[in-house]
Design a protein around this motif. Sequence first.
Motif, mmCIF file in Angstrom:
data_model
loop_
_atom_site.group_PDB
_atom_site.id
_atom_site.type_symbol
_atom_site.label_atom_id
_atom_site.label_comp_id
_atom_site.label_asym_id
_atom_site.label_seq_id
_atom_site.Cartn_x
_atom_site.Cartn_y
_atom_site.Cartn_z
ATOM 1 N N SER A 48 0.847 -1.180 0.000
ATOM 2 C CA SER A 48 0.000 0.000 0.000
ATOM 3 C C SER A 48 0.890 1.240 0.000
ATOM 4 O O SER A 48 2.114 1.140 0.038
ATOM 5 C CB SER A 48 -0.886 -0.022 1.244
ATOM 6 O OG SER A 48 -1.806 1.038 1.201
ATOM 7 N N PRO A 126 -10.709 1.437 4.929
ATOM 8 C CA PRO A 126 -11.143 0.470 3.913
ATOM 9 C C PRO A 126 -10.684 -0.929 4.335
ATOM 10 O O PRO A 126 -9.542 -1.114 4.781
ATOM 11 C CB PRO A 126 -10.399 0.937 2.658
ATOM 12 C CG PRO A 126 -10.120 2.391 2.887
ATOM 13 C CD PRO A 126 -9.930 2.529 4.376
ATOM 14 N N GLU A 127 -11.588 -1.911 4.195
ATOM 15 C CA GLU A 127 -11.306 -3.274 4.644
ATOM 16 C C GLU A 127 -10.008 -3.831 4.044
ATOM 17 O O GLU A 127 -9.219 -4.489 4.725
ATOM 18 C CB GLU A 127 -12.491 -4.183 4.284
ATOM 19 C CG GLU A 127 -12.388 -5.599 4.827
ATOM 20 C CD GLU A 127 -12.200 -5.673 6.346
ATOM 21 O OE1 GLU A 127 -12.666 -4.754 7.053
ATOM 22 O OE2 GLU A 127 -11.557 -6.640 6.821
ATOM 23 N N LYS A 128 -9.786 -3.510 2.782
ATOM 24 C CA LYS A 128 -8.602 -4.027 2.093
ATOM 25 C C LYS A 128 -7.318 -3.480 2.752
ATOM 26 O O LYS A 128 -6.348 -4.209 2.939
ATOM 27 C CB LYS A 128 -8.662 -3.598 0.617
ATOM 28 C CG LYS A 128 -7.770 -4.409 -0.297
ATOM 29 C CD LYS A 128 -7.911 -3.917 -1.736
ATOM 30 C CE LYS A 128 -6.562 -3.962 -2.443
ATOM 31 N NZ LYS A 128 -6.588 -3.209 -3.711
ATOM 32 N N LEU A 129 -7.373 -2.197 3.124
ATOM 33 C CA LEU A 129 -6.206 -1.612 3.788
ATOM 34 C C LEU A 129 -6.025 -2.232 5.164
ATOM 35 O O LEU A 129 -4.900 -2.562 5.570
ATOM 36 C CB LEU A 129 -6.347 -0.099 3.931
ATOM 37 C CG LEU A 129 -5.180 0.541 4.684
ATOM 38 C CD1 LEU A 129 -3.912 0.542 3.841
ATOM 39 C CD2 LEU A 129 -5.510 1.960 5.123
ATOM 40 N N GLN A 131 -6.782 -5.171 6.192
ATOM 41 C CA GLN A 131 -6.166 -6.498 6.037
ATOM 42 C C GLN A 131 -4.675 -6.383 5.727
ATOM 43 O O GLN A 131 -3.854 -7.124 6.271
ATOM 44 C CB GLN A 131 -6.871 -7.296 4.927
ATOM 45 C CG GLN A 131 -8.277 -7.748 5.313
ATOM 46 C CD GLN A 131 -8.326 -8.432 6.680
ATOM 47 O OE1 GLN A 131 -7.446 -9.232 7.014
ATOM 48 N NE2 GLN A 131 -9.315 -8.089 7.488
ATOM 49 N N ALA A 132 -4.352 -5.446 4.842
ATOM 50 C CA ALA A 132 -2.941 -5.276 4.465
ATOM 51 C C ALA A 132 -2.105 -4.850 5.675
ATOM 52 O O ALA A 132 -1.018 -5.378 5.919
ATOM 53 C CB ALA A 132 -2.812 -4.247 3.345
#
Lengths: 147, 147, 147, 147
Positions: A48, A126-129, A131-132
Amino acid sequence: MLPDSRNTTTVCLRVLYADTDRMGVVYYGNYLRFFEVGRSAYMRARGSSYDELERNGTFLPVVESHVDYKRSAGYDEELEISTWLGELGRAQVRFAHSICRGAEVLASGYTRHAVTNAAGKPGRLPEKLAQALLGPACETHEDILAT
Amino acid sequence: MLPDSRNTTTVCLRVLYADTDRMGVVYYGNYLRFFEVGRSAYMRARGSSYDELERNGTFLPVVESHVDYKRSAGYDEELEISTWLGELGRAQVRFAHSICRGAEVLASGYTRHAVTNAAGKPGRLPEKLAQALLGPACETHEDILAT
Amino acid sequence: MLPDSRNTTTVCLRVLYADTDRMGVVYYGNYLRFFEVGRSAYMRARGSSYDELERNGTFLPVVESHVDYKRSAGYDEELEISTWLGELGRAQVRFAHSICRGAEVLASGYTRHAVTNAAGKPGRLPEKLAQALLGPACETHEDILAT
Amino acid sequence: MLPDSRNTTTVCLRVLYADTDRMGVVYYGNYLRFFEVGRSAYMRARGSSYDELERNGTFLPVVESHVDYKRSAGYDEELEISTWLGELGRAQVRFAHSICRGAEVLASGYTRHAVTNAAGKPGRLPEKLAQALLGPACETHEDILAT
């Protein structure tokens, strides 16, 4: 909260003349700049980047910072900045940092960030962030020599 | 180009620990910050402000900077930053600066600025601003103690 | 710990372009610079100066810093930095700070300092300085416009 | 004066949030910090270091700086700072610098330095250092990713 090496990102930097003050060591305010270097490396190591995050409308303004200064850092010394996730909530993130010279811990601390949109309104990560940020680095341990 | 006292604005500031480096004196890059203090005071003394200028769509990005360092400035010393108009063209402005400690000139230099809109396209200086910059200060000589 | 107006020193400063970042507001690390402005004013208002202190062999290196950021500070805004004594021990001093814009508190925090000699060895605060720090300002409330 | 690739040292750095200002790009004063990064890399690539130089009693205070700003540099961008020897006299050194983003030159300029002892008295560049500065880098081209 001890750092877990899998979830810690370490980046090196060399102290500039610009970073020092009359005491011959790094000015205390510049450690917050070093913490930024650490956070930025932590995010990049997980695929990211804070720049991309902002371009997608999520901002992480700092709402709290804390530094414990244990030993001073001199000009031209190579420092290692380690960063790990201190806490991850729906609406806030805390990054923990330590700054070392070899085996010596020179300083440690943290920065706590709110999650907002471009207008400064509270938002959610954001969910994706999320998780990252929670995951391990893409490369186990990056070692970037920074000036 | 000698400054004309009517057309010069002088502002005082005190050197912070943050401004110094290991040599015990102001870091060379920080003089450009001091020049900004001078420009800002110059404009305010003429009833304008750079912030207002930007809000009205005119930007003055720096396209050239020059500093001659003659003597060093130490921690906690009171400096006088004098600023005057070096040149005013349709599409550019040059501010000249000197930094003194009492009667001693520590540094001098200039910054040259383009005139652009918010998108960075070349523009022209608003006539009202041009007149203000060319005129004398509202107060002959302001003396603001900084920090 | 609420500030007592007799024992608080307030100094004003104007936010420079140099202080801001891409978010358009003061970069979080620069608040520690503002805290230095406050400490310095606090000591001067009590007839002392940190420069003089160092020349007499006493140093106050920062061992801890903390900032709570509540609202952001924009370019060219006038801020008020208030400083008071948070704690005064034999071998350490804590300064408390708040940064306001008019009636709004933008940030607050503190810096804790060890007392050392030039070689970095722990020392004690000279009694005369301790008395000065504990006392009221020579002028009740100084109001210095910075930059 | 065109740089000769054998005699040029290039170092990369990534723009921090701390380096930017409200215009969203690197604050003009921070280029002098970037120039320091370049000089430091130039010396290290030739087996020397400015820190060592000072410890041996030779100082190189900046007496003149000049920057031409051509394009702005944004947050998180990777910049290449190239440094070469502009001039080497008995009592002064001039370093030339360019800052690029890929093929684009964002800024160029130079810093001129006097040679002094610790007390600030004019001195001469140690012959060994002069030879090192005039020679090629130990590694042809170092590529250090900063921050």
